[in-house]
Scaffold this motif. Structure first.
Motif, PDB file in Angstrom:
ATOM      1  N   ARG A  68       0.830  -1.194   0.000  1.00  0.00           N
ATOM      2  CA  ARG A  68       0.000   0.000   0.000  1.00  0.00           C
ATOM      3  C   ARG A  68       0.870   1.252   0.000  1.00  0.00           C
ATOM      4  O   ARG A  68       1.926   1.297   0.646  1.00  0.00           O
ATOM      5  CB  ARG A  68      -0.946   0.011   1.211  1.00  0.00           C
ATOM      6  CG  ARG A  68      -0.267   0.052   2.540  1.00  0.00           C
ATOM      7  CD  ARG A  68      -1.235   0.046   3.718  1.00  0.00           C
ATOM      8  NE  ARG A  68      -2.000  -1.175   3.775  1.00  0.00           N
ATOM      9  CZ  ARG A  68      -3.334  -1.216   3.702  1.00  0.00           C
ATOM     10  NH1 ARG A  68      -4.024  -0.105   3.584  1.00  0.00           N
ATOM     11  NH2 ARG A  68      -3.965  -2.360   3.782  1.00  0.00           N
TER      12      ARG A  68
ATOM     13  N   PHE B 173      -7.244  -3.053   1.528  1.00  0.00           N
ATOM     14  CA  PHE B 173      -7.465  -1.802   2.257  1.00  0.00           C
ATOM     15  C   PHE B 173      -8.710  -1.985   3.129  1.00  0.00           C
ATOM     16  O   PHE B 173      -9.751  -2.450   2.649  1.00  0.00           O
ATOM     17  CB  PHE B 173      -7.676  -0.639   1.294  1.00  0.00           C
ATOM     18  CG  PHE B 173      -6.452  -0.301   0.473  1.00  0.00           C
ATOM     19  CD1 PHE B 173      -5.591   0.697   0.891  1.00  0.00           C
ATOM     20  CD2 PHE B 173      -6.169  -0.994  -0.693  1.00  0.00           C
ATOM     21  CE1 PHE B 173      -4.452   1.015   0.147  1.00  0.00           C
ATOM     22  CE2 PHE B 173      -5.040  -0.695  -1.433  1.00  0.00           C
ATOM     23  CZ  PHE B 173      -4.172   0.312  -1.020  1.00  0.00           C
TER      24      PHE B 173
ATOM     25  N   PRO C 208      -7.273   4.712  -2.373  1.00  0.00           N
ATOM     26  CA  PRO C 208      -6.360   3.574  -2.281  1.00  0.00           C
ATOM     27  C   PRO C 208      -5.354   3.542  -3.437  1.00  0.00           C
ATOM     28  O   PRO C 208      -5.714   3.651  -4.610  1.00  0.00           O
ATOM     29  CB  PRO C 208      -7.291   2.364  -2.314  1.00  0.00           C
ATOM     30  CG  PRO C 208      -8.559   2.869  -1.707  1.00  0.00           C
ATOM     31  CD  PRO C 208      -8.686   4.286  -2.193  1.00  0.00           C
TER      32      PRO C 208
ATOM     33  N   ASP D  12      -4.961   4.032   5.211  1.00  0.00           N
ATOM     34  CA  ASP D  12      -6.398   3.881   5.437  1.00  0.00           C
ATOM     35  C   ASP D  12      -6.900   4.987   6.361  1.00  0.00           C
ATOM     36  O   ASP D  12      -6.319   5.215   7.444  1.00  0.00           O
ATOM     37  CB  ASP D  12      -6.702   2.527   6.089  1.00  0.00           C
ATOM     38  CG  ASP D  12      -6.399   1.359   5.159  1.00  0.00           C
ATOM     39  OD1 ASP D  12      -6.427   1.572   3.940  1.00  0.00           O
ATOM     40  OD2 ASP D  12      -6.149   0.251   5.673  1.00  0.00           O
TER      41      ASP D  12
ATOM     42  N   VAL E 170      -1.413   1.649  -4.632  1.00  0.00           N
ATOM     43  CA  VAL E 170      -0.467   0.570  -4.340  1.00  0.00           C
ATOM     44  C   VAL E 170       0.793   0.734  -5.176  1.00  0.00           C
ATOM     45  O   VAL E 170       0.803   1.413  -6.202  1.00  0.00           O
ATOM     46  CB  VAL E 170      -1.088  -0.814  -4.610  1.00  0.00           C
ATOM     47  CG1 VAL E 170      -2.272  -1.053  -3.713  1.00  0.00           C
ATOM     48  CG2 VAL E 170      -1.461  -0.975  -6.085  1.00  0.00           C
TER      49      VAL E 170
END
Length: 621
Positions: free
Chosen positions: A146, A233, A164, A150, A166
């Motif tokens: 990630r 997530f 989100p 969050d 990555v």
């Protein structure tokens, strides 16, 4: 050919002249024959100098160099040194001499684990250094991590920020560009946009957007790269703004004027999607002629959004209302209703024989009055048509309607002083309510003087009358209020008693609430509160002579669990202290075991024609 002497030769001696001549001829001869020594002066790569491969892999073309002199002739036996100068890779031959053709090979070049440009140099004395370069590409997809964090407790039905994101890397942590990444919702009812993404030059892929679902709680999105490697997530969404008040319990009930309603009214604060909302002020206001309240304003519970009024004490009007509002939910309210009824519960005590003195009779009447103040609702009306001796020795025949409870009482010798003080239990129940219609109580005349002199007669009668009404005798008759009966840790599971036990329990009790007596013989264990926990509470199997024996809210709750309409305000003050006893020791107090005060006799139910039908072999179970 004519030799011309050099002027210097004319002055030289014959021997010196000869040596000079020979040296000149040798030098001329060597020069003429081309046999001067080869000196390395040029190093050239034997192949291409710009290569490519995956990190930690060998390049396809083995790097090599050729050493020549300034005329392009190969020079053998020259030491060539190979050194990695960037990228951290390795070479097979770190030092090697040139062969007959002037060539020197590295033997192989394995690149380092860092993606990007790497370099290898070949060097030898007297010649320029040759540099080989390789472009190291990332390896296959090994992990997805990630990039975004969050958010903490986002609100339902809102967009998640940051979105989100990555990073896709190989096993050495090198970011990999142009890798497909798929985002999908795996928990919750949210939605996403831009589910299919391609990693950029830094190996990063970001979903287009994530809109949370409307249900508060855990919601998740998973990002999966090519090869099935992914990361999840997770957010815990919370309710949106408070929008409504929903009734939970306590509506449309009956109560006694001047007393709190039996079931405390409560609401749940919810948002526009039905999620419970905690920390919201809720105000309970009685309508016109609708009594009063305690604890009028409460904050909704953070865990479930509920809020309960402290108590609603009814007024005298036949129909009464309780209006619930909140200052943060303008224009929204809900209303509870209650109907007042007279306190009609009655206990008709009928004495058998002449053993009961006026003092004893007054104690029975006082005990009946104590229970009539705790139980305020009608338990039922049934026709009784029973023969003499049906409800104990010497009980008369009965042919009449019974409203609530009729109890036959008798004072007679049982087993001598200091053993069984008394015995009591139900004989027959109403059909509709399955609560006691007919019961009996008998006390040992040998113990009367002790109980009277120590002031405990009324308390013991109240205790035994509780068994007639169903405490310990009707718990599991058409009900499932007592668990693990006969085991090492029996306990009561009724909601009323458990709630009151939790409220007064100021210490940590590790067993199963509410603890039932696990010692003593039949009629003591499994039918009383546990003495080791409740101490001097009136409904344990032991009476504390000379001390206060309170009837607690836990006992009142157990009567409510049986099906009676109760008034908690009539309970005595009782709190479990750190020593698990409710009152400190009082001078002159002693513990007296009540013995097997519930006899092993059958239980009957009154049929519509008044005749009894046996339904249980023993009132102990």
């Amino acid at each position: 050919m004519t030799l011309i002497a050099h002027p210097a030769l004319r002055r030289a001696r014959p021997r010196a002249l000869l040596e000079t001549l020979l040296a000149g001829v040798l030098a001329w001869g060597l020069a003429a024959c081309g046999s001067d020594p080869l000196v390395p002066s040029v190093a050239t790569p034997a192949g291409v100098t710009t290569l490519s491969a995956t990190v930690a892999a060998s390049v396809g073309t083995v790097p090599a160099v050729r050493i020549t002199d300034d005329r392009g002739r190969a020079v053998r036996n020259v030491m060539v040194r190979w050194r990695v100068t960037a990228g951290g890779g390795t070479v097979t031959n770190d030092s090697v001499r040139t062969d007959a053709d002037g060539n020197a090979s590295s033997g192989g070049w394995t690149l380092g684990t860092t993606a990007g440009q790497q370099s290898l140099q070949a060097s030898a004395d007297g010649v320029p250094t040759v540099t080989f370069t390789a472009q190291a590409a990332p390896g296959p997809v090994a992990q997805v991590t990630r990039v975004s964090v969050d958010p903490v407790n986002p609100v339902v039905a809102t967009a998640v920020a940051p979105t989100p994101s990555v990073r896709v890397t190989d096993q050495y942590g090198n970011p990999i560009p142009t890798v497909p990444v798929t985002f999908s919702v795996i928990t919750g009812t949210g939605t996403i946009t831009g589910a299919q993404q391609i990693t950029d030059g830094n190996g990063i892929a970001t979903v287009g957007g994530w809109l949370l679902g409307t249900l508060a709680g855990t919601q998740q999105v998973r990002a999966v790269a090519a090869g099935g490697v992914g990361v999840t997530f997770t957010v815990v969404s919370v309710a949106a703004a408070a929008a409504d008040l929903v009734k939970v319990t306590g509506d449309n009930q009956q109560g006694i004027a001047g007393l709190p309603v039996p079931i405390t009214p409560g609401v749940r604060v919810v948002d526009g999607f039905g999620n419970p909302k905690g920390g919201v002020p809720v105000t309970f206001t009685p309508g016109p002629f609708s009594g009063s309240v305690t604890g009028a304003t409460q904050l909704s519970d953070p865990a479930n959004g509920t809020a309960f009024v402290g108590s609603w004490i009814l007024g005298t009007a036949p129909q009464q209302t309780l209006v619930v509002t909140s200052s943060v939910i303008p224009g929204r309210s809900t209303t509870f209703t209650a109907t007042t009824v007279a306190s009609t519960f009655s206990i008709d005590v009928r004495f058998i024989g002449t053993g009961a003195s006026t003092l004893v009779r007054d104690a029975f009447l006082a005990a009946a009055d104590r229970w009539r103040r705790v139980i305020v609702g009608v338990s039922g009306t049934s026709l009784a048509n029973i023969p003499a001796g049906f409800c104990g020795d010497s009980t008369p025949a009965l042919a009449e309607p019974i409203t609530n409870v009729v109890i036959f009482a008798r004072i007679r010798p049982i087993d001598g002083a200091g053993q069984v003080l008394g015995q009591a239990g139900p004989c027959a129940t109403h059909t509709a309510s399955e609560l006691t219609a007919l019961g009996y109580m008998e006390f040992d005349s040998a113990d009367m003087d002790l109980l009277i002199s120590r002031g405990g007669l009324t308390d013991v009668i109240v205790h035994e009358m509780g068994h007639v009404l169903g405490f310990g005798t009707l718990w599991n008759y058409r009900r499932n209020l007592a668990a693990n009966i006969g085991g090492s840790d029996p306990y009561f599971v009724g909601a009323g008693a458990r709630g009151q036990f939790a409220a007064i329990n100021t210490v940590t009790y590790s067993g199963n609430p509410v603890p039932i007596e696990n010692t003593g013989g039949g009629g003591t264990r499994d039918a009383h509160w546990r003495e080791s926990v409740f101490g001097r509470e009136l409904l344990t199997g032991f009476y504390n002579v000379g001390a206060v024996n309170p009837l607690s809210r836990v006992t009142v709750g157990a009567m409510q669990d049986l099906g009676y309409v109760v008034n908690y305000q009539q309970a005595d003050v009782f709190t479990l202290t750190a020593a698990l006893y409710s009152f400190p020791f009082q001078p002159g107090a002693e513990t007296l075991e009540l013995g097997a005060d519930i006899p092993d006799r059958p239980l009957y139910q009154l049929q519509p024609d008044g005749t009894p039908r046996r339904i249980r072999a023993s009132i102990r179970r």
